[in-house]
Design a protein around this motif. Structure first.
Motif, short mmCIF file in Angstrom:
data_model
loop_
_atom_site.label_atom_id
_atom_site.label_comp_id
_atom_site.label_asym_id
_atom_site.label_seq_id
_atom_site.Cartn_x
_atom_site.Cartn_y
_atom_site.Cartn_z
N ALA A 230 0.83 -1.21 0.00
CA ALA A 230 0.00 0.00 0.00
C ALA A 230 0.86 1.26 0.00
O ALA A 230 0.56 2.24 -0.68
CB ALA A 230 -0.94 -0.01 1.19
N GLY A 233 2.19 1.91 -3.42
CA GLY A 233 1.17 2.51 -4.27
C GLY A 233 1.02 4.00 -4.02
O GLY A 233 0.82 4.79 -4.96
N TRP A 332 2.34 6.81 5.42
CA TRP A 332 2.63 5.38 5.58
C TRP A 332 1.78 4.71 6.66
O TRP A 332 1.28 3.61 6.44
CB TRP A 332 4.11 5.17 5.87
N ALA A 335 -1.15 3.26 5.40
CA ALA A 335 -0.96 2.50 4.17
C ALA A 335 -0.56 1.06 4.41
O ALA A 335 -0.46 0.28 3.49
CB ALA A 335 0.12 3.18 3.30
N ARG A 336 -0.31 0.69 5.67
CA ARG A 336 0.18 -0.67 5.92
C ARG A 336 -0.85 -1.71 5.49
O ARG A 336 -2.04 -1.58 5.77
CB ARG A 336 0.52 -0.85 7.39
N ALA A 337 -0.36 -2.75 4.82
CA ALA A 337 -1.25 -3.78 4.32
C ALA A 337 -1.63 -4.73 5.45
O ALA A 337 -0.90 -4.91 6.40
CB ALA A 337 -0.58 -4.56 3.20
#
Length: 337
Positions: A230, A233, A332, A335-337
């Motif tokens: 993520a 992206g 970030w 955004a962590r998957a």
């Protein structure tokens, strides 16, 4: 979510060039050019402090470290291996006063170069982006939970990053790591981008994207794993939204985070190329990480050579890298998957 427009107008290509010019005045190495390394370290510390960051020098003294030679040129991994009896160096870590560092995103680049090379692309370009990101992030109304890192002895086998990753993983505060590795060399001509042996079979999607672009070296490669997909992206979208409209190719390393991923890399050479910089030790400690790169020796004929000088770099695109990096750093945690 902070977008790239919040940063891009403040990025200065001339300032990036100034940083690279200073740092690439000659080779920088704790072993082979210690005075130049001290000079580079002092410059970086001063620029970070001037931007409002608190800088901590973290020295290390390590014995019997398996690493690599830092001789100029490019060699296969097996030919680079060296056992270092003792290595004394230092990493620089910086944070903003008032920031909440319960968890932090690490943005890093290595400060050293190989013997005989001024290292403008490898890796003064990455250090310059860290410095520019520092100036951008310091202007935010709320200090972001970002830590900046300048690693020592990358060219000797990721020594400084390995030491930092061990310490930071034990503290359990790092939510992600963004590594800047050779990020300033771009070519618009077809046929200027090469692929490693076996790459097309191992990574067909990335190979197909490169082929569809007539093998132009005009993009940034963003190497990530599932844990950092993520964030990769976010970096890609931010770079595309800059005035340079910088294209990038996302390349997912299929290995798991942790020691198993490292062992798989040793057995599968095309995959091992994806761990050739300071993000790899963080992967090995199960910290989500990604690497932003211009692909180094697979594009740049000056890689690890005396000709890796400032005039070979594209500072308009380097400015786009800096803006996208600042965006990815502050966004970030979400955004962590």
């Amino acid at each position: 979510m902070t977008d790239v427009s919040a940063f891009e107008s403040d990025v200065t290509a001339a300032r990036l060039r100034r940083d690279v010019e200073f740092l690439s005045d000659g080779p920088r190495s704790r072993l082979r050019a210690p005075a130049a390394m001290d000079r580079a370290e002092s410059y970086v510390s001063g620029e970070l402090a001037a931007a409002g960051w608190q800088v901590e020098r973290q020295p290390f003294d390590l014995r019997r470290q398996l690493g690599a030679t830092d001789e100029q040129g490019h060699r296969a991994l097996a030919l680079k291996l060296r056992l270092h009896r003792r290595l004394r160096g230092a990493n620089l870590l910086a944070s903003l006063p008032g920031a909440d560092h319960t968890t932090t995103v690490l943005v890093g680049a290595h400060l050293d170069s190989v013997s005989g090379s001024p290292g403008a692309d490898d890796n003064a370009s990455g250090v310059a982006v860290v410095l520019e990101a520092a100036r951008l992030l310091a202007r935010l109304p709320v200090p972001p939970a970002v830590t900046l890192a300048l690693f020592d002895m990358e060219e000797l086998g990721l020594i400084g990053a390995r030491h930092a990753a061990r310490q930071l993983a034990a503290a359990g505060r790092v939510s992600g790591m963004l590594c800047l590795e050779s990020v300033g060399y771009f070519l618009d001509e077809p046929g200027t981008q090469r692929l490693p042996a076996g790459f097309a079979r191992a990574f067909p999607d990335a190979a197909a994207a490169t082929r569809a672009n007539d093998f132009r070296g005009d993009f940034t490669l963003v190497v990530h794993r599932r844990s950092s997909a993520a964030a990769a992206g976010i970096w890609q979208r931010a770079a595309a939204a800059t005035s340079a409209a910088l294209p990038s190719i996302l390349l997912r390393d299929p290995r798991p985070d942790g020691p198993l991923g490292m062992l798989i890399g040793l057995a599968v050479p095309p995959v091992n190329h994806l761990g050739r910089s300071d993000h790899a030790p963080f992967w090995n400690h199960r910290i989500p990480a990604l690497m932003v790169t211009d692909t180094a020796n697979f594009r740049n004929p000056h890689y690890h050579q005396p000709t890796d000088v400032v005039d070979t770099l594209d500072f308009r695109r380097l400015a786009a890298v800096a803006a996208a990096t600042a965006v990815a750093a502050v966004n970030w945690p979400a955004a962590r998957a």
